[in-house]
Design a protein around this motif. Structure first.
Motif, short mmCIF file in Angstrom:
data_model
loop_
_atom_site.label_atom_id
_atom_site.label_comp_id
_atom_site.label_asym_id
_atom_site.label_seq_id
_atom_site.Cartn_x
_atom_site.Cartn_y
_atom_site.Cartn_z
N ALA A 47 41.76 -47.92 89.88
CA ALA A 47 42.01 -49.27 89.50
C ALA A 47 42.32 -50.20 90.77
N LEU A 67 44.86 -51.14 84.71
CA LEU A 67 44.85 -49.99 84.13
C LEU A 67 44.91 -50.28 82.43
N ASP A 74 49.45 -48.50 81.07
CA ASP A 74 49.68 -48.21 82.44
C ASP A 74 50.61 -47.13 82.83
#
Length: 87
Positions: A47, A67, A74
């Motif tokens: 990411a 994410l 996340d």
């Protein structure tokens, strides 16, 4: 790197550095996602690289958004930041 020679702690320390300051951004260019064996660290690193390649800052907010967009959640970032808070 061989799977026999890795450390979750070291991988999370690298992620913590890369999310903590733009001054360490140049180090991300020396790594690839394949350098990470921990799935959470690999997801967060991927990411970070995607954001930087798009010319965006790699802050906790933008990494979380990336994410969520790419993996649906996340939790990898939360785990990495929990490690940072404990050390």
């Amino acid at each position: 790197m061989s799977a026999a020679f890795f450390s979750h702690e070291a991988e999370h320390a690298v992620i913590a550095l890369l999310t903590g300051s733009e001054k360490y951004a140049e180090y991300a260019q020396q790594l690839t996602s394949e350098d990470f064996h921990d799935a959470d660290a690999k997801a967060v690193f991927t990411a970070i690289v995607a954001l930087r390649n798009a010319g965006k800052p790699a802050s906790l907010v933008t990494i979380s958004d990336e994410l969520i967009r790419t993996t649906g959640g996340d939790s990898a970032l939360i785990k990495a930041m929990n490690w940072k808070a404990q050390h």
